[in-house]
Each structure stands twice: as C-alpha cells, then as structure tokens.
Design an enzyme around this catalytic site. Structure first.
Site, PDB file in Angstrom:
ATOM      1  N   ASP A 157       0.845  -1.192   0.000  1.00 22.86           N
ATOM      2  CA  ASP A 157       0.000   0.000   0.000  1.00 22.86           C
ATOM      3  C   ASP A 157       0.885   1.248   0.000  1.00 22.86           C
ATOM      4  O   ASP A 157       1.978   1.224  -0.565  1.00 22.86           O
ATOM      5  CB  ASP A 157      -0.932  -0.037   1.224  1.00 22.86           C
ATOM      6  CG  ASP A 157      -2.282   0.611   0.960  1.00 22.86           C
ATOM      7  OD1 ASP A 157      -2.300   1.815   0.676  1.00 22.86           O
ATOM      8  OD2 ASP A 157      -3.314  -0.089   1.044  1.00 22.86           O
ATOM      9  N   HIS A 236      -3.810   6.303   3.059  1.00 23.57           N
ATOM     10  CA  HIS A 236      -4.480   5.090   2.590  1.00 23.57           C
ATOM     11  C   HIS A 236      -3.917   3.828   3.240  1.00 23.57           C
ATOM     12  O   HIS A 236      -4.663   2.965   3.706  1.00 23.57           O
ATOM     13  CB  HIS A 236      -4.352   5.010   1.069  1.00 23.57           C
ATOM     14  CG  HIS A 236      -5.198   3.976   0.420  1.00 23.57           C
ATOM     15  ND1 HIS A 236      -4.803   2.652   0.306  1.00 23.57           N
ATOM     16  CD2 HIS A 236      -6.414   4.048  -0.182  1.00 23.57           C
ATOM     17  CE1 HIS A 236      -5.741   1.965  -0.330  1.00 23.57           C
ATOM     18  NE2 HIS A 236      -6.727   2.783  -0.639  1.00 23.57           N
ATOM     19  N   SER A 560     -11.235  -0.489  -1.372  1.00 28.19           N
ATOM     20  CA  SER A 560      -9.986  -0.510  -0.602  1.00 28.19           C
ATOM     21  C   SER A 560     -10.255  -0.729   0.877  1.00 28.19           C
ATOM     22  O   SER A 560      -9.447  -1.328   1.589  1.00 28.19           O
ATOM     23  CB  SER A 560      -9.236   0.817  -0.759  1.00 28.19           C
ATOM     24  OG  SER A 560      -8.514   0.881  -1.952  1.00 28.19           O
TER      25      SER A 560
END
Length: 778
Positions: A157, A236, A560
């Site tokens: 990620d 994220h 996600s």
C-alpha cells in the site's frame, strides 16, 4: 505467451514510409510514432517460478539477457535495469524501447513482457455491525483468538504512520522468531520506527522514479511530502492496515462524528508494511518487488487494496496476479479489492487464486439535510459540521458560467468555471458525474474560491459517499436533485440552508451493495465468479496520516476499505486453523456468508434499491460467528490452479515456466468451471453440463449433509449424490452438479446450492447463462 506492441515493427514503419506520407499533417504523426518506438520505457520481464532457493547468478543472468538487446553491452544492460526479482520468482524490470521489448518477448524462457503500468488504490463501527466481538478471555464462537499474535499480515500500500495509536504494541509479546523481514530506514522513518505491532517495513520506488524520468517529471518529495521511506504520506496505507489489524483505541471520532472505539478485525495480529504506492499510483515493477520480499519475509496474508483498470489484462501480464500466484503457491492468502467502477463487468483482480472483495454499507450514515426556501427538507450525506447562519440565495452553477466554459461544463463546478460576481454569497448547485476520479472536495473548493458560501452536490450515481467539504455542503441523489432543480428554476429568489452532518444509525436496511463497487461477471474467465465476497467499504472510520490531513483518524470509502475487513477475518481463521490452505480459508468465509440484510430480507444494491445478485456481492456478506467452523470447505492447491491454466489455453512450456516444475497439461483437460471453487458459474450453457466439485470435512468427524438446491430460473439442477456422509476429519468426497436448460433466458440467472447438516450449512451461489444460436456472452 503473445505480447502486443502495436505499430512498432520495422515492417509497419516501412509501410508507412512507402505509402508516401509526405504531407506535414502526417509527418508529425510519423515522427511521434518513431519516437515512441525508439524511446525507452519501463517494462517488466516475467520468467516464472524460481526453481530453487539459490540466488546465485540472478542479477548477472539478468544483465546477460539485457545485453542481448543492447548490442552486447553489459554496461548499457546494467544502466537499464530497474529491479531484479530472484527471491521467489524470476524476472526483472528494465528501461527498454518497444523494439527491444519485442525482441526480448521472443527469447526462450520469457513468459511475458509488459509495460510498467500504474495500478490505482481502490476504510469501526463496522466490526460491531458485522457481529465480531471478543470477550475478555479473547474468545469468540467458542474459539480462542490468542494466537492472533503469531499471524503476520503484509500490506502492499502507501506505507504506514507508525506513531498512530492504532499501531501501538502495548501488551504484545515478542516478534515471532520465524519473521525474516526488516525495518528499512529512510526519510522521517528510522530502523527503530517498527515495534512489536508493526514488525517490518520496506519501500519500493524504482519503478515509479523510472516512469517519472521518462516524462522528465521527477517526484518532488518536498512539495508532495512523499517520504522516501515506508512512512505513509497519503493515509491510505495506515487506514487499510488499521481496519484489518489496528489495536484498540478509545474515544475516536471525526470532528465529533462516528464517536466510539476503533479496532481492527484481528487487533493482536502483526503488521508488515510494503510501500509500493506513491503520489499518483502503484507501478507494476514496484508491486512485484514488494510481493517478492513479502513472500520471502514470511507473511501469512497479503492485503492489496489496489488493482488494474477495467478491463483487466491476462493474468501473467499483471503484477498483482503474478505476485499473488507465487504467494498462494507458498501458502499465503492474498486478499484484494474488486475496484470502484460500479458498473457491470468492471470487477478486477480476477485470478481464481485471489480472494476478491466488493464493498457494502453498514447501518451508519452521516446525514446532512438540505432545507429549501419552500420548507422542503432533503436528506443528503456529508462530513461537514459547520453551521450556516441562515438560509441564503441559491443559484445553479450552470447559470454562472465564466470565461470559455459552457453552462454544461460549469454545472460540474470545474476549476475557474464559475462567475465570481454571480456566485458570491450564495449556495451553488453543482453536479457530480459519479466518476471515482472526480473530486467532490475539489468542487467545494472551487465554489469557495468563487465566493460561494455553500454547495448542494447532485450525484449521478447516488453512492452515499460522505466527504469533508471545505464549506457547508451536502451530496444528494438524482431524485432529490430533481426537486432542487425544479424549485430553483421555478422560484424567484430561491433560498436554501445546509444543516451540519449528524451520525445516524439504523435508518435503512443494511448491508447494501455500495453503488461504486465494481460488479461481475468476470471479464477474463466468467467460469470463475468475481467478486467473491462483500464487506463494509462505505464511510469507514480508521487511522490516517497527519501528513495528508491534520487528522489521526479519517472517514473514507472504497473497495480498498472492504478488502482489509476480509483480511481481518482471514487472520482470525489463520489464528485458529494455521494449517488450512488459502483456498480452504477463502471457502470458510464464502460458504458461511449470508445474502440477507439485518432485517432478514434480500440484500439490495445502491442507489436504486433493487435486489442484488452474486455479480454484486459474490457469495454474500460475511458472518464472523460461522467462519471458524464452516463444516465443509472447497479446497484447492497449486495442482488445481495448474489445471485451470491448462483449461484456458496455457501450454506445457508456459505452464512449466510459471510453476517451476514438470507440470503438464493432459489431453482431457477439465473445463474451467470444474475448478474446485466455492461458487459455480456456467456462462455458456447450451443444453446440459455436469460440474464436478470436492468437499473436505473440517467439522465433526462423523456427519451427514444433504444437498439443498434453489435452481436458477429456467434451469433444472440435480446433485449426485444428494447425501454425503463423512466418517473422519479431512475426508474428501466428490459430487456432481448436473444442469439442464428447461426455459432459455436472455441473461444470467441465479440460484444456490447448499449442503445442510444438523450443525452447519455450506452455501454456494449458482450463476448460469444460457447461450442460444446468435447470442454471446454479456
């Protein structure tokens, strides 16, 4: 495997020249073509499985191969190399012209050569909503959860913010001795930034930097705060990791919204970070390097909340499919997101060895009401908690176009598209197309900069994604939008008031399929149903990076966020059943899922409220209390995936290179529908077909199951045998599902097959499309 490089061959260039293309209008096109053929770009060269564990010769062999397309120059070969993959599979990334890439694709031992494409990033109430609760003794459903501390999850990620309270190692025991990873230092991240929770961290930037060099746009680390280290600059990566395995954190909220306790699904599991995603995305060359290290480091699970654009290419021209194939071959579960395109056939991460997750809602909304001057109140969504002083004049953005922008263009509140004189002091009505690449926040910024004091955003897709607008604003659906448009167009001096957002629980049936979640069928091999499962992905609160926003926790939406919910469940299964294969673990989640919402009615899809189907949610919504004791599983191993590859056209040579062994395809190759998958999909049924499956007993040693069928409309389904009796744990029994057309339909039809015992129910969706003369697949 064939590799397509359009135009860039000597014959095509010659043909263009001979055709007498002399006119200036064509000359620039020809020059552009020549430039693209002979300018270097980054390519990934994939050479299959590593046949042994020795690393000797890997790098020098790559140099030799590259030298063959660099006129024998080892120096040029070394300069062109970006990565060498030689830990768990073979290959490299290098700067090549398309002509060089073509030549390399023809060399023996090369499986595929493909451009270094960019993949896009696809987030606590959600765990309570799913029904996952631990008691003080760390038990659930009669199973101990204490072994979580020995489960290692690798996250590919954007990195991690290790100081977040979600990644505290309080009360965690020493790191498992089998861990072989490292804590790689870098900018604002030292070798001591890891702890007993975040036990390893690496970063990969070679593929990204090489691409930036090609376009002469080097990454500006100062301007973008893109730390050259495993530190997360976007939020994220921290968000996804905390959803799956975040530690308990009390008194968490987002500006007063969603207040409560945050935690991950497996709060005592370990986290290993592989930062391969940067400012604008994640490149194949970096992703493969991350997979290679994660496999070697000893992770148990790899979570990848990212993927290719739809439609997805061949499995072995895609870094995530390649990396996950080798991970699963090493016993590692790979969980991935299906994508955010929201349309039929747009699902990605389609390989049958991956566990692919769609997104759902929970029962929590962030509601902001729009009150019109005529007294009508309309329900919207927002994360904005600012209070307007009172109702203000309201204008359509299309009536305030500026400069060269048309009214249609300005209706989307594009940058510099609004007339400041008309906008100042007003609430502006803007449109959102529904595209995931279109920023809702940016529209509120445009309105503010033009002097607007509020925004009503009409969303074409109606996906209920809540956004932290910079001014008082709310997103409403098309139906409510039509009411606003009618009021503004028919009223002299229209007024409106946007109320602050509030947290509201249980107002609508949930879970629902999120409007943005990508749907099936599988565009590569529709015999494999994708997505596999659905999990919360709408408006999820979890850890964040203060570098991106001055926030420790943020609310974000996307598949996600759904992916790490399933990753957390997989970690719990791995803690209780460490010897189960990746396929058995996936089966346990899929076959115990439900297709009913909390009101015991059929799950629906946003925004239209229609009944959802397996293309939307796969096998359904997970039921955590059942996943640890599924009764039976549909198991599969490397040999099954090899048979699958044979069934879709791979030959012996390609198969052996990929697997690194002497595997071969038999003449009587089983059809792809016969892969021992927890769902059954038949996309081309002409009259009748027999599908084979194998059940493995992981429940009571002595047990009897009965087949219960809900046939798809127009399809006769019989199961042989109808009853299966097990006498030992681990025993396997084969069965056959016979499908016959009784009434052809124009589209896919859906049903289910369940194996029912006194203690368990093992569910599988049935997906069938009848193909009659003159029709094809959708």
């Amino acid at each position: 495997m064939p590799v397509a490089f359009p135009w860039c061959t000597s014959s095509s260039l010659s043909a263009m020249t001979k055709s007498g293309v002399i006119a200036i209008i064509f000359l620039s096109a020809l020059l552009s073509l020549i430039r693209s053929c002979f300018s270097a770009q980054v390519y990934v060269v994939y050479m299959g499985s590593k046949k042994n564990s020795r690393n000797d010769g890997g790098l020098s062999q790559d140099h030799q191969i590259l030298a063959a397309v660099h006129n024998g120059s080892i120096e040029e070969a070394q300069a062109s190399l970006v990565y060498s993959y030689n830990k768990c599979f073979r290959g490299f990334a290098a700067k090549l012209t398309e002509d060089q890439a073509l030549k390399m694709a023809e060399m023996p031992g090369i499986i595929s050569v493909f451009r270094n494409l960019k993949r896009t990033l696809h987030t606590t109430h959600s765990w309570d909503f799913m029904g996952l609760n631990f008691n003080d003794s760390m038990e659930t459903s009669g199973f101990s959860m204490k072994n979580q501390e020995n489960v290692i999850i690798g996250f590919i990620d954007t990195g991690i913010w290790p100081e977040s309270p979600s990644f505290s190692d309080e009360r965690m025991p020493p790191v498992p001795s089998r861990w072989r990873g490292v804590c790689q230092g870098g900018e604002s991240f030292s070798n001591y930034s890891c702890n007993k929770k975040v036990i390893g961290a690496r970063y990969y930037i070679g593929g990204y930097e090489a691409e930036q060099e090609m376009v002469e746009e080097p990454l500006n680390f100062v301007k973008s705060e893109n730390f050259r280290s495993p530190r997360d600059s976007s939020g994220h990566g921290s968000h996804t990791a905390s959803i799956a395995a975040g530690h308990y954190v009390h008194d968490v909220n987002y500006n007063g919204l969603a207040a409560g306790r945050a935690r991950g699904g497996a709060p005592m599991a370990r986290i290993a970070v592989y930062k391969a995603c940067w400012e604008s995305g994640c490149y194949d060359a970096d992703l493969l390097a991350a997979f290679d290290d994660a496999i070697k480091d000893g992770v148990d699970i790899i979570s990848v909340s990212l993927g290719p654009e739809s439609p997805q290419g061949d499995y072995f021209n895609d870094a995530i499919s390649i990396g996950s194939f080798h991970a699963v071959s090493n016993g590692i579960v790979v969980v991935s997101s299906t994508g955010n395109a929201g349309t039929r056939g747009s699902a990605t991460n389609l390989a049958p060895w991956m566990f692919t997750v769609a997104a759902s809602s929970t029962d929590r909304d962030f509601v902001s009401y729009v009150r019109l001057g005529n007294g009508v109140s309309l329900k919207g969504v927002s994360l904005n908690t600012d209070q307007m002083n009172g109702s203000v004049p309201t204008i359509l953005a299309s009536e305030a176009n500026a400069g060269y922008f048309t009214p249609y263009q300005s209706s989307f509140c594009l940058d510099s598209s609004l007339n400041e004189t008309k906008i100042r002091g007003k609430v502006v009505v803007c449109w959102h197309s529904g595209s995931s690449s279109e920023s809702r926040f940016a529209k509120s910024l445009v309105v503010k900069e033009a002097g607007g004091v509020g925004m009503i955003l009409i969303d074409n897709r109606g996906d209920d994604v809540a956004v932290p607008f910079i001014i008082p604003a709310a997103t409403i659906g098309r139906e409510a939008g039509n009411i606003v448009l009618s009021y503004v167009n028919r009223t002299r001096g229209p007024m409106s008031l946007i109320l602050p957002a509030k947290t509201v629980l249980g107002t609508r049936p949930s879970p629902r399929v999120a409007a943005f979640s990508s749907r099936g069928p599988n565009s590569l091999n529709p015999e494999i149903l994708k997505p596999d499962i659905m999990a919360p992905g709408l408006n999820i609160l979890a850890a964040w990076s203060p570098a991106a926003k001055k926030l420790k926790f943020n609310i974000v939406s996307g598949t996600s966020m759904a992916c790490p919910h399933v990753t957390g469940l997989v970690a719990l299964i791995k803690a209780v059943h460490p010897d189960w294969s990746p396929a058995a673990i996936r089966s346990a989640v899929m076959t115990t899922a439900t297709v009913l919402n909390k009101n015991r009615r059929a799950i629906t899809e946003d925004p239209n409220g229609k009944k959802a189907n397996p293309f939307d949610y796969g096998s359904g919504f997970p039921v955590p209390e059942r996943i640890l004791n599924p009764g039976l599983v549909y198991d599969a191993h490397s040999s099954d995936y090899k048979d699958f590859l044979c069934s879709i056209g791979y030959d012996n040579n390609s198969l052996q290179q990929i697997t690194g062994d002497n595997s071969s395809c038999t003449q009587a190759t089983s059809p792809a529908s016969n892969l021992n998958y927890p769902s059954i999909s038949v996309p081309n049924l002409k009259s009748s077909i027999s599908i084979r499956r194998t059940l493995t007993n992981v429940g009571k040693a002595s047990s009897i199951y009965q087949a219960v069928v809900h046939p798809p409309m127009g399809i006769s389904v019989t199961v042989i045998p109808k009853y299966v009796a097990f006498s030992s744990y681990g025993q396997k029994i084969n069965f056959t599902v016979n499908l016959r057309v009784t009434a052809p339909s124009n589209d896919y039809v859906f049903g289910s097959l369940s194996w029912k015992s006194a203690d368990a129910r093992v569910n599988s969706p049935l997906v069938v499309r009848v193909v009659t003369p003159g029709t094809g697949l959708i």
